[in-house]
Motif scaffolding. Structure first.
Motif, PDB file in Angstrom:
ATOM      1  N   UNK B 129       0.835  -1.194   0.000  1.00 15.96           N
ATOM      2  CA  UNK B 129       0.000   0.000   0.000  1.00 15.96           C
ATOM      3  C   UNK B 129       0.871   1.245   0.000  1.00 15.96           C
ATOM      4  N   UNK B 130       0.643   2.109  -0.973  1.00 15.32           N
ATOM      5  CA  UNK B 130       1.324   3.396  -0.990  1.00 15.32           C
ATOM      6  C   UNK B 130       0.483   4.360  -0.170  1.00 15.32           C
ATOM      7  N   UNK B 131       1.096   4.967   0.846  1.00 14.97           N
ATOM      8  CA  UNK B 131       0.326   5.871   1.688  1.00 14.97           C
ATOM      9  C   UNK B 131       0.953   7.259   1.705  1.00 14.97           C
ATOM     10  N   UNK B 132       0.116   8.250   1.955  1.00 14.59           N
ATOM     11  CA  UNK B 132       0.623   9.624   2.004  1.00 14.59           C
ATOM     12  C   UNK B 132       0.983  10.027   3.424  1.00 14.59           C
ATOM     13  N   UNK B 133       0.845   9.077   4.368  1.00 17.98           N
ATOM     14  CA  UNK B 133       1.082   9.427   5.772  1.00 17.98           C
ATOM     15  C   UNK B 133       1.908   8.331   6.436  1.00 17.98           C
ATOM     16  N   UNK B 134       3.185   8.253   6.060  1.00 22.59           N
ATOM     17  CA  UNK B 134       4.018   7.140   6.483  1.00 22.59           C
ATOM     18  C   UNK B 134       4.374   7.206   7.965  1.00 22.59           C
ATOM     19  N   UNK B 135       4.182   8.382   8.594  1.00 25.93           N
ATOM     20  CA  UNK B 135       4.577   8.515  10.002  1.00 25.93           C
ATOM     21  C   UNK B 135       3.707   7.683  10.941  1.00 25.93           C
ATOM     22  N   UNK B 136       2.506   7.323  10.470  1.00 26.27           N
ATOM     23  CA  UNK B 136       1.624   6.528  11.326  1.00 26.27           C
ATOM     24  C   UNK B 136       1.176   5.259  10.612  1.00 26.27           C
ATOM     25  N   UNK B 137       2.117   4.335  10.334  1.00 24.79           N
ATOM     26  CA  UNK B 137       1.763   3.137   9.576  1.00 24.79           C
ATOM     27  C   UNK B 137       0.721   2.280  10.293  1.00 24.79           C
ATOM     28  N   UNK B 138       0.782   2.264  11.639  1.00 26.93           N
ATOM     29  CA  UNK B 138      -0.175   1.443  12.376  1.00 26.93           C
ATOM     30  C   UNK B 138      -1.595   1.975  12.226  1.00 26.93           C
ATOM     31  N   UNK B 139      -1.723   3.322  12.257  1.00 29.49           N
ATOM     32  CA  UNK B 139      -3.051   3.915  12.098  1.00 29.49           C
ATOM     33  C   UNK B 139      -3.613   3.607  10.715  1.00 29.49           C
ATOM     34  N   UNK B 140      -2.746   3.669   9.698  1.00 35.70           N
ATOM     35  CA  UNK B 140      -3.191   3.369   8.340  1.00 35.70           C
ATOM     36  C   UNK B 140      -3.706   1.943   8.264  1.00 35.70           C
ATOM     37  N   UNK B 141      -2.915   0.994   8.793  1.00 32.19           N
ATOM     38  CA  UNK B 141      -3.316  -0.415   8.772  1.00 32.19           C
ATOM     39  C   UNK B 141      -4.606  -0.613   9.558  1.00 32.19           C
TER      40      UNK B 141
END
Lengths: 123, 157
Positions: B129-141
Motif C-alpha cells: 500500500x502506498x500511503x501519504x502518511x508514512x509517520x503513522x503506519x499502524x493507524x493506516x493499517x
C-alpha cells in the motif's frame, strides 16, 4: 428543489475533477499523483452523473448513470493499480520525500530467490 | 448467484435501460443475457456474495463513508499552499482468502483515504500500500482493517 440539488452535484463534481487535475500537476511523483487521479475523479464523475440523472429524471438515464458509476468504481482502481505497478517496475523512481519502501525489499527478495533457484538448476 | 438469477437480473436491467416494460423487451433482455453468459461463463466467479445482503450493505455504507473522507483529504492536500505529504510504501497483511475478497479489498484501498494499492504478493497474502502518511503506519493499517477488511470479510468470505 431537485434543480438546486442537481446544480450542487454538477458543480461539486466538476470541482473535484478540477482538484484532481491540480493534484496531478502539484504532487511530486507517479504514486502520489495516482491518489488524486483516482479518488477525486471517480468521486467527481459520480457527482456529475448523479446530477445529470436528476436533471433528466427518467428510468433510462438513471439506469445508465448508475451503471456508469458502478463500472467506474470497479475499473478506476484497477487502472491505478496497474499504472503504479508498471511505473514501479520500469520507470520513474519514488520522489525524494519517500521514506519507507517495503515493496522494493519484497521485489529484491524475489529476485535473489530466483537467482538461487537458477544456481541450483545449474548444479 | 446462480446463472438463472443472473440472466433475470440482466434482463431487468435491460428493461430499465430501455424504459418500456413489455414482455417483448424482457424477452430481448433474456436473449441478450443468454449471449452474455454464453461468452463470459468461463470467467464468471461463482460465489455466495450477493446472498448476504445485510453485510453487503454494511460494506457499502462503510465504503461510502471512507470515500467521502478520502476526497476531503485529497482536497486538503492538493489545495493547501504548502505540500505536506510523507509518502511511503507499507505492506498490509490481509486475512481475505478468496480471490473476490482480495480484489475487493485492493480496489477499496485505492479509493479510500490516503492509500493506494500497488501490488499483491504472489501468495495473495500481502497487499503493498502506498500511503501519504508514512509517520503513522499502524493507524493506516488499523483504518484499513476496521473500515474495509472486516466488512468485506463479513460480506464475501
Amino acid at each position: 428543489m431537485s434543480d438546486l440539488l442537481a446544480a450542487v452535484l454538477l458543480l461539486g463534481g466538476s470541482f473535484f475533477m478540477l482538484v484532481a487535475s491540480i493534484g496531478l500537476i502539484r504532487l511530486p511523483d507517479v504514486y502520489c499523483r495516482m491518489h488524486a487521479a483516482t479518488k477525486a475523479t471517480t468521486f467527481g464523475m459520480g457527482g456529475i452523473l448523479l446530477g445529470a440523472s436528476l436533471i433528466f429524471w427518467s428510468a433510462t438515464v438513471t439506469t445508465q448513470a448508475l451503471l456508469a458509476v458502478f463500472f467506474l468504481f470497479l475499473t478506476a482502481p484497477v487502472a491505478a493499480h496497474l499504472i503504479s505497478r508498471a511505473a514501479y517496475k520500469r520507470g520513474p523512481d519514488l520522489c525524494a520525500e519517500t521514506t519507507h519502501d517495503e515493496y522494493g525489499k519484497y521485489l529484491e527478495g524475489q529476485k535473489s530467490e530466483e537467482k538461487s533457484a537458477k544456481q541450483y538448476g545449474d548444479a | 448467484m446462480p446463472l438463472a438469477t443472473l440472466a433475470f437480473t440482466i434482463a431487468t436491467i435491460w428493461i430499465f435501460l430501455h424504459g418500456s416494460a413489455t414482455p417483448g423487451h424482457f424477452f430481448v433482455g433474456l436473449v441478450l443475457a443468454a449471449l452474455i453468459i454464453r461468452f463470459l461463463k468461463k470467467s464468471y466467479y461463482q460465489d455466495r456474495a450477493f446472498f448476504r445482503v445485510g453485510s453487503y450493505f454494511r460494506y457499502l455504507r462503510s465504503f461510502t463513508w471512507e470515500l467521502f473522507v478520502a476526497n476531503i483529504q485529497v482536497l486538503k492536500i492538493v489545495l493547501s499552499p504548502k505540500l505536506s505529504i510523507r509518502p511511503g510504501i507499507i505492506p498490509y497483511k490481509t486475512v481475505c482468502k478468496t480471490p473476490l475478497g482480495v480484489t475487493m479489498l485492493a480496489n477499496s484501498i485505492t479509493l479510500t483515504p490516503g492509500t493506494l494499492s500497488i501490488d499483491v504478493s504472489d501468495d495473495d497474502e500481502t497487499i503493498f500500500v502506498h500511503t501519504l502518511d508514512i509517520d503513522h503506519p499502524d493507524e493506516v493499517a488499523e483504518s484499513i482493517r476496521e473500515g474495509l477488511e472486516q466488512p468485506i470479510v463479513g460480506a464475501v468470505e
